[in-house]
Design an enzyme around this catalytic site. Structure first.
Site, mmCIF file in Angstrom:
data_model
loop_
_atom_site.group_PDB
_atom_site.id
_atom_site.type_symbol
_atom_site.label_atom_id
_atom_site.label_comp_id
_atom_site.label_asym_id
_atom_site.label_seq_id
_atom_site.Cartn_x
_atom_site.Cartn_y
_atom_site.Cartn_z
ATOM 1 C CB SER A 1 45.287 54.980 45.896
ATOM 2 O OG SER A 1 44.210 55.322 45.573
ATOM 3 C CG ASN B 1 39.139 48.458 45.689
ATOM 4 O OD1 ASN B 1 39.495 48.251 44.948
ATOM 5 N ND2 ASN B 1 38.239 49.871 45.215
ATOM 6 N NE ARG C 1 38.868 58.479 55.190
ATOM 7 C CZ ARG C 1 38.929 57.483 54.823
ATOM 8 N NH1 ARG C 1 38.968 56.619 54.515
ATOM 9 N NH2 ARG C 1 39.290 57.733 53.272
HETATM 10 C C1 UD1 Z 1 39.303 54.066 48.064
HETATM 11 C C2 UD1 Z 1 38.350 52.820 47.125
HETATM 12 C C3 UD1 Z 1 37.360 51.897 48.479
HETATM 13 C C4 UD1 Z 1 38.754 50.763 48.385
HETATM 14 C C5 UD1 Z 1 40.399 51.906 49.283
HETATM 15 C C6 UD1 Z 1 41.325 51.156 49.230
HETATM 16 C C7 UD1 Z 1 36.607 54.147 46.293
HETATM 17 C C8 UD1 Z 1 34.959 55.078 46.329
HETATM 18 N N1 UD1 Z 1 36.726 53.760 47.280
HETATM 19 O O1 UD1 Z 1 38.688 54.497 49.600
HETATM 20 O O2 UD1 Z 1 37.023 50.915 47.458
HETATM 21 O O3 UD1 Z 1 38.947 50.337 49.932
HETATM 22 O O4 UD1 Z 1 40.090 53.269 48.591
HETATM 23 O O5 UD1 Z 1 42.799 52.020 49.907
HETATM 24 O O6 UD1 Z 1 37.544 54.331 45.557
HETATM 25 N N2 UD1 Z 1 41.340 60.909 45.150
HETATM 26 C C9 UD1 Z 1 41.852 61.975 44.322
HETATM 27 N N3 UD1 Z 1 39.718 62.770 44.131
HETATM 28 C C10 UD1 Z 1 39.315 62.599 45.166
HETATM 29 C C11 UD1 Z 1 38.867 62.135 46.050
HETATM 30 C C12 UD1 Z 1 39.781 61.267 46.220
HETATM 31 O O7 UD1 Z 1 42.456 62.053 43.744
HETATM 32 O O8 UD1 Z 1 38.427 63.195 44.638
HETATM 33 C C13 UD1 Z 1 42.745 60.167 45.739
HETATM 34 C C14 UD1 Z 1 42.745 60.678 46.805
HETATM 35 O O9 UD1 Z 1 43.602 61.555 47.921
HETATM 36 C C15 UD1 Z 1 43.611 59.161 47.898
HETATM 37 C C16 UD1 Z 1 42.443 58.014 46.526
HETATM 38 O O10 UD1 Z 1 42.238 59.643 45.649
HETATM 39 O O11 UD1 Z 1 45.048 59.370 47.590
HETATM 40 C C17 UD1 Z 1 41.568 57.245 47.193
HETATM 41 O O12 UD1 Z 1 40.938 58.379 48.018
HETATM 42 P P1 UD1 Z 1 40.131 57.831 49.658
HETATM 43 O O13 UD1 Z 1 39.110 58.698 49.613
HETATM 44 O O14 UD1 Z 1 41.770 57.454 50.595
HETATM 45 O O15 UD1 Z 1 39.520 56.939 49.206
HETATM 46 P P2 UD1 Z 1 39.186 55.322 50.433
HETATM 47 O O16 UD1 Z 1 38.139 55.718 51.018
HETATM 48 O O17 UD1 Z 1 40.144 55.302 51.349
HETATM 49 CA CA CA Z 2 42.244 56.057 50.648
#
Ligand code: UD1
Ligand code: CA
Length: 461
Positions: free
Chosen positions: A95, A169, A8
């Site tokens: 995160s 969350n 995004r």
């Molecule tokens: C996630 C949560 C959502 C929450 C939100 C809060 C999930 C499915 N959803 O959504 O419930 O409200 O965070 O900000 O978890 N990442 C990895 N490996 C992956 C995918 C992601 O390490 O395969 C890391 C990303 O780099 C990021 C974090 O995990 O730092 C969160 O991923 P992101 O895709 O931003 O999740 P959201 O859609 O924001």
């Molecule tokens: Ca996120």
């Protein structure tokens, strides 16, 4: 979790390396985590551009878990760390895109998790606009809503009714290792993104009779993750505002603080005045009673007390001692050390230079690779010719030297104590102490020459 691409942000760079407050998002998160557990117990899960992310975080002392070759969601990220995480009874999940998280909140989350004896404890919040976040479905006990959580539902899968839920969350959790890894295999990719969602662990653990609880924090902003450029800039502004507010609290005047860019680790002494549109970056330290005038951009530099940095000055890795006056429009490059009460003026560039106490270089000058003593006057337009096209050479100017305007000092060269250099000289040989060096063509006056020329011209016409 720092393995995602950050779709995004529409960026080719990993999301977690984008910066707020002058620091990558992930660095903020690692620094917060390292205040709760030793840095060696902090693991960054890397995937997209893993090598770049690792290199950028190497000096934090954290360890790395690789989610490679594919990043199949937040649940998959945790699966990738099984081997490392099974060495602990409990672990916190943060995160990489939630940079404002404070260590105190993590400590409270962890304490609550241990006290509840839960398998999964999620940090939740109730922001003004919950759109886009996973929503927390709490269990009802009798007619009361308790701590326990039924499930987390992602935005795209919310029913009309569930869209009304305001509790989100945060993506930050405390987890008990054994129940999590006993059940993580039950996650599926049956969702719009075809990913393994860590959020689905809430429902999975519930079904296995494990306890899942929510820990709600009121301090909202800090639990919000960054997904878009607009959110990145908003959190950056928030951090900057907090920094200038803290400086003002500590006795620094910051005029029009909303125009200043001051990094988190910058230190400024009391009674210093910072004018609008100033940037103080990196590990910059400014003493007290200084004035930093508009348009100055100062990185990783140390400035003493009572220093006047005039408009439009640029400093990188420089050191300026007390009472000095710099600018307007000076450029102090790395290794510049400006002594007490020295002056560096308009359009003067310095690099790897020691300028002694009370010495002056006020106009249009380049000083590179030079050691300059005390009480020296460098005339306008002086140039140290430090580069022969292959190597750099040193210029030494001893105490009390006077260099006339528009002189070129061809290094390596030394100007002895108390010597003079005539204006317009090209100095290629050592100048002995207390002597005068003149290195230029002699002036010839041709009497009546101009008058003669004029008369010739008028005879022709
Ligand atoms: C996630 C949560 C959502 C929450 C939100 C809060 C999930 C499915 N959803 O959504 O419930 O409200 O965070 O900000 O978890 N990442 C990895 N490996 C992956 C995918 C992601 O390490 O395969 C890391 C990303 O780099 C990021 C974090 O995990 O730092 C969160 O991923 P992101 O895709 O931003 O999740 P959201 O859609 O924001
Ligand atoms: Ca996120």
């Amino acid at each position: 979790m720092a393995a995602g691409k950050g779709t995004r942000l529409k960026s080719k760079h990993p999301k977690v390396l984008h910066e707020i407050g002058g620091k990558p998002l992930l660095r903020h998160v690692i620094e917060a985590a390292a205040k709760v557990v030793p840095a060696a117990d902090v693991y960054a899960i890397v995937g997209y551009e893993a090598d770049r992310v690792k290199a950028a975080m190497a000096d934090t002392g954290c360890k790395f878990i690789e989610q490679l070759p594919e990043q199949l969601g937040t649940g998959h990220a945790i699966m990738s760390g099984r081997e490392q995480l099974e060495g602990y009874d409990h672990f916190l999940v943060l995160s990489g895109d939630t940079p404002l998280i404070r260590p105190e909140i993590l400590q409270r989350l962890l304490a609550f998790h241990l006290q509840q004896g839960s398998a999964m404890t999620l940090l939740t919040a109730e922001p003004e606009n919950p759109f886009g976040y996973g929503r927390v479905i709490r269990k009802t006990v009798g007619d009361k809503i308790g701590n326990e959580v039924q499930a987390i539902i992602e935005q795209k899968q919310l029913s009309k009714m569930q869209e009304q839920i305001g509790e989100i969350n945060s993506g930050i959790y405390a987890l008990a290792t054994k129940p999590v890894f006993d059940n993580i295999g039950k996650l599926s990719t049956d969702n719009p993104h075809k990913e393994y969602y860590l959020t689905d662990m809430a429902a999975v653990l519930n079904k296995s009779g494990e306890k899942v609880v929510a820990f709600k924090e009121d301090a909202m902003a800090e639990t919000l993750g960054i997904n878009t450029r607009a959110e990145l800039v908003r959190l950056d502004a928030q951090l900057r505002a907090a920094k200038t507010a803290q400086l003002m609290n500590d006795g620094v005047t910051v005029y029009k603080p909303e125009t200043c860019v001051i990094d988190a680790d910058v230190e400024v002494g009391a009674d210093t005045v910072i004018e609008p549109f100033v940037q103080l970056l990196g590990r910059t330290k400014v003493g007290s009673d200084c004035r930093i005038r508009s348009g100055s951009v100062i990185s990783n530099s140390t400035i003493g007390d009572n220093v006047n940095v005039r408009q439009g000055t640029i400093m990188d890795d420089a050191k300026v001692e007390s009472g000095a006056i710099i600018g307007p429009y000076s450029h102090l490059r790395p290794g510049s050390e400006i002594g007490a009460n020295a002056h560096v003026g308009n359009f003067v560039e310095t690099k790897k230079v020691k300028l002694g106490k009370g010495s002056k270089a006020n106009h249009l000058t380049y000083l590179g690779d030079a050691v300059i003593g005390e009480g020296v006057n460098i005339g306008a337009g002086t140039i140290t010719c430090n580069y022969d096209g292959v190597n750099k050479h040193q210029t030494t100017i001893e105490d009390g030297v006077f260099v006339g305007s528009d002189s070129t000092l061809v290094a390596p060269v030394k100007l002895g104590k108390g010597s003079y250099v005539g204006a317009g000289s090209c100095i290629t040989d050592e100048v002995p102490p207390d002597s005068l060096a003149i290195g230029r063509g002699r002036q010839i006056n041709k009497e009546g020459w101009a008058k003669e020329k004029r008369e010739q011209r008028s005879r022709k016409s």
